[in-house]
Design a protein around this motif. Structure first.
Motif, mmCIF file in Angstrom:
data_model
loop_
_atom_site.group_PDB
_atom_site.id
_atom_site.type_symbol
_atom_site.label_atom_id
_atom_site.label_comp_id
_atom_site.label_asym_id
_atom_site.label_seq_id
_atom_site.Cartn_x
_atom_site.Cartn_y
_atom_site.Cartn_z
ATOM 1 N N PRO A 127 -5.203 9.128 -13.594
ATOM 2 C CA PRO A 127 -4.510 7.984 -12.974
ATOM 3 C C PRO A 127 -4.613 7.971 -11.453
ATOM 4 N N VAL A 128 -4.717 9.134 -10.827
ATOM 5 C CA VAL A 128 -4.924 9.167 -9.375
ATOM 6 C C VAL A 128 -6.205 8.421 -9.014
ATOM 7 N N LEU A 129 -7.275 8.730 -9.712
ATOM 8 C CA LEU A 129 -8.549 8.083 -9.430
ATOM 9 C C LEU A 129 -8.461 6.571 -9.650
ATOM 10 N N LEU A 130 -7.795 6.162 -10.707
ATOM 11 C CA LEU A 130 -7.665 4.735 -11.000
ATOM 12 C C LEU A 130 -6.897 4.006 -9.894
ATOM 13 N N VAL A 131 -5.826 4.626 -9.389
ATOM 14 C CA VAL A 131 -5.018 3.986 -8.346
ATOM 15 C C VAL A 131 -5.804 3.892 -7.038
ATOM 16 N N VAL A 132 -6.498 4.961 -6.669
ATOM 17 C CA VAL A 132 -7.277 4.929 -5.427
ATOM 18 C C VAL A 132 -8.346 3.842 -5.501
ATOM 19 N N GLY A 168 0.780 -1.230 0.000
ATOM 20 C CA GLY A 168 0.000 0.000 0.000
ATOM 21 C C GLY A 168 0.805 1.269 0.000
ATOM 22 N N VAL A 169 2.076 1.225 0.420
ATOM 23 C CA VAL A 169 2.867 2.448 0.524
ATOM 24 C C VAL A 169 3.070 3.087 -0.852
ATOM 25 N N LEU A 170 3.444 2.299 -1.855
ATOM 26 C CA LEU A 170 3.680 2.859 -3.192
ATOM 27 C C LEU A 170 2.406 3.454 -3.780
ATOM 28 N N ALA A 171 1.262 2.812 -3.536
ATOM 29 C CA ALA A 171 -0.005 3.347 -4.051
ATOM 30 C C ALA A 171 -0.297 4.717 -3.450
ATOM 31 N N VAL A 172 -0.125 4.849 -2.138
ATOM 32 C CA VAL A 172 -0.379 6.133 -1.490
ATOM 33 C C VAL A 172 0.603 7.191 -1.992
ATOM 34 N N LEU A 173 1.873 6.836 -2.122
ATOM 35 C CA LEU A 173 2.871 7.807 -2.570
ATOM 36 C C LEU A 173 2.619 8.249 -4.010
ATOM 37 N N PHE A 174 2.133 7.344 -4.860
ATOM 38 C CA PHE A 174 1.785 7.748 -6.227
ATOM 39 C C PHE A 174 0.662 8.775 -6.214
ATOM 40 N N VAL A 175 -0.359 8.525 -5.405
ATOM 41 C CA VAL A 175 -1.472 9.470 -5.306
ATOM 42 C C VAL A 175 -0.972 10.820 -4.801
ATOM 43 N N VAL A 176 -0.108 10.796 -3.792
ATOM 44 C CA VAL A 176 0.487 12.038 -3.286
ATOM 45 C C VAL A 176 1.194 12.782 -4.412
ATOM 46 N N ALA A 177 2.045 12.077 -5.149
ATOM 47 C CA ALA A 177 2.862 12.714 -6.184
ATOM 48 C C ALA A 177 2.001 13.369 -7.259
ATOM 49 N N ALA A 178 1.050 12.612 -7.823
ATOM 50 C CA ALA A 178 0.268 13.133 -8.942
ATOM 51 C C ALA A 178 -0.707 14.219 -8.494
ATOM 52 N N ILE A 232 -11.665 9.295 -2.952
ATOM 53 C CA ILE A 232 -12.268 9.238 -4.288
ATOM 54 C C ILE A 232 -13.039 10.528 -4.571
ATOM 55 N N ALA A 233 -13.850 10.964 -3.608
ATOM 56 C CA ALA A 233 -14.634 12.189 -3.796
ATOM 57 C C ALA A 233 -13.728 13.401 -4.006
ATOM 58 N N SER A 234 -12.633 13.482 -3.246
ATOM 59 C CA SER A 234 -11.694 14.583 -3.387
ATOM 60 C C SER A 234 -11.120 14.662 -4.793
ATOM 61 N N THR A 235 -10.747 13.514 -5.341
ATOM 62 C CA THR A 235 -10.171 13.473 -6.680
ATOM 63 C C THR A 235 -11.202 13.869 -7.731
ATOM 64 N N VAL A 236 -12.418 13.367 -7.608
ATOM 65 C CA VAL A 236 -13.463 13.677 -8.581
ATOM 66 C C VAL A 236 -13.815 15.169 -8.551
ATOM 67 N N LEU A 237 -13.910 15.752 -7.370
ATOM 68 C CA LEU A 237 -14.243 17.176 -7.265
ATOM 69 C C LEU A 237 -13.189 18.048 -7.944
ATOM 70 N N PHE A 238 -11.923 17.733 -7.723
ATOM 71 C CA PHE A 238 -10.851 18.507 -8.346
ATOM 72 C C PHE A 238 -10.877 18.329 -9.866
ATOM 73 N N ALA A 239 -11.151 17.119 -10.327
ATOM 74 C CA ALA A 239 -11.205 16.860 -11.762
ATOM 75 C C ALA A 239 -12.342 17.638 -12.423
ATOM 76 N N VAL A 240 -13.508 17.685 -11.781
ATOM 77 C CA VAL A 240 -14.629 18.458 -12.330
ATOM 78 C C VAL A 240 -14.287 19.943 -12.358
ATOM 79 N N ALA A 241 -13.587 20.419 -11.322
ATOM 80 C CA ALA A 241 -13.142 21.819 -11.319
ATOM 81 C C ALA A 241 -12.228 22.104 -12.510
#
Length: 410
Positions: free
Chosen positions: A389-394, A227-237, A293-302
């Motif tokens: 890709p953030v949404l896909l990883v989460v 899980g560490v790499l998945a979280v760090l990828f989300v952080v990075a992107a 998930i909601a956080s990522t979708v809201l930013f994407a719609v913005a």
């Protein structure tokens, strides 16, 4: 959330765990709020140049892309120094380390307020960035020690509330004061608040010992944990996307003739961020996956709304996008800090600080490149390309990283 025996002992010393049969302890508000102010100062010191970028560039005789690197070097310093600082200061008393970091904020902001030399200003931005590495490395550990296990996510949320507060109140107020009295006064006031924070930490925040050598493990070994790499990828992107747009928000607004409304736009963004942190604080211990998930979708719609500005220009679209972006952004620090501590503990936290700030620096650099080559209209397209890709990883990290139920949250 797992902790080592040493961390548990520290928590007992710091807040005095109740014996069996007593009511479960609540949150120790005064030290948590002092830590929240430290987070506030870290973000305010880092992001304030974004709100007064044209004025700073003019007074220091450089272009806006060059002045934008004031955010970049700060973030690079934080990211590069995070792991070495954690290792080098592992045995230090934690309160002394936190006090030194806040004192460095005070000195760096004072120098920035009076400096007329671009190079000197950038040197002390680096100093402040190293101090921020200490602050970010300490805040979550302190919050976890101060709170009972079932409230650790909420304690982290309180501590990290300083981030959206800096965005909702600090940056717009700093922008307003910079326009009214000059940006130098703003940095001087930030330095004074840092001095006041030193007194609050001395009075309210409990001390804690460092870790003995036999309890230290290599930080990079945490990368092997599920899980560490998945979280760090989300952080990075996610952080890269945010900082591409946020660092040069003044240039973006100027493109659509809203530069004069910069402080109002940032205030709307920040108020939405504050609402987000309140929602996140109430739900993070039970709904971390859904909130991410909601956080990522809201930013994407913005981002989609900002793309539409090229066809349908208007202030309503801009403010609508700011609300959605703020709602998506406000709780991100709490969500990702909690996620990485669930899967990687203190070592995961050190990796998050490095990743977060490295890609924050990357956002400033990438935004400057996009500004020079494709123009500000390219920013929301870049944001959208990163968030997919953030949404896909989460969504995919259901077992580890962003599980439906956090370990130890019940």
């Amino acid at each position: 959330m797992s902790t080592s025996p040493t961390q548990q002992a520290v928590g007992q010393q710091a807040v005095g765990r109740p014996t069996a049969g007593r009511n479960p302890p609540g949150l120790p508000w005064s030290p948590l709020l002092a830590l929240a102010l430290a987070a506030f100062m870290g973000i305010l010191t880092e992001a304030l140049p974004a709100g007064v970028l044209p004025e700073m560039a003019r007074d220091l005789s450089v272009g806006e892309p060059a002045m934008g690197q004031a955010l970049t070097v700060y973030a690079i310093a934080t990211g590069v120094s995070a792991i070495p600082v954690v290792v080098a200061t592992a045995a230090w008393r934690r309160k002394r380390l936190l006090l030194l970091a806040v004192a460095a904020f005070a000195v760096a902001n004072t120098i920035t307020a009076v400096s007329s030399d671009y190079a000197l200003t950038m040197v002390f931005r680096v100093v402040a960035g190293v101090a921020a590495a200490v602050v970010w490395a300490e805040l979550v550990g302190y919050a976890r020690r101060l709170a009972p296990p079932h409230l650790q996510g909420r304690a982290i949320a309180v501590t990290m509330a300083g981030i959206p507060l800096a965005l909702s109140l600090g940056i717009p107020l700093g922008t307003f004061l910079g326009e009214l009295f000059g940006w130098r006064l703003t940095f001087g006031l930030v330095a004074l608040v840092s001095v006041a924070l030193l007194g609050w930490i001395l009075a309210a925040v409990p001390d804690a010992p460092g870790r003995r050598p036999e309890h230290r493990e290599p930080v990079l070994r945490a990368l092997r944990l599920p899980g560490v790499l998945a979280v760090l990828f989300v952080v990075a992107a996610y952080i890269l996307a945010h900082n591409i747009l946020y660092t040069y928000i003044a240039a973006f607004l100027d493109t659509y003739e809203m530069g004069a409304s910069r402080d109002t736009v940032l205030l709307v963004f920040g108020i939405a961020s504050l609402l987000s942190i309140l929602i996140t604080g109430a739900l993070v211990d039970r709904r971390l996956r859904h909130l991410t998930i909601a956080s990522t979708v809201l930013f994407a719609v913005a981002a989609v709304l900002l793309i539409l500005l090229a066809v349908f220009p208007g202030t309503v679209i801009v403010y609508g996008a700011m609300v959605l972006w703020g709602l998506g952004w406000g709780g991100v620090s709490t969500l990702l800090q909690t996620a990485v501590n669930d899967v990687g503990g203190d070592r995961g936290q050190a990796l998050l600080v490095t990743t977060w700030n490295s890609f924050m620096a990357g956002g400033g650099a990438a935004g400057g490149l996009l500004l020079d080559t494709l123009g500000p209209a390219s920013f929301p397209w870049s944001v959208l390309a990163l968030l997919v890709p953030v949404l896909l990883v989460v969504v995919a990290a259901r077992a580890h990283g962003f599980p439906a139920e956090r370990p130890g949250a019940s």
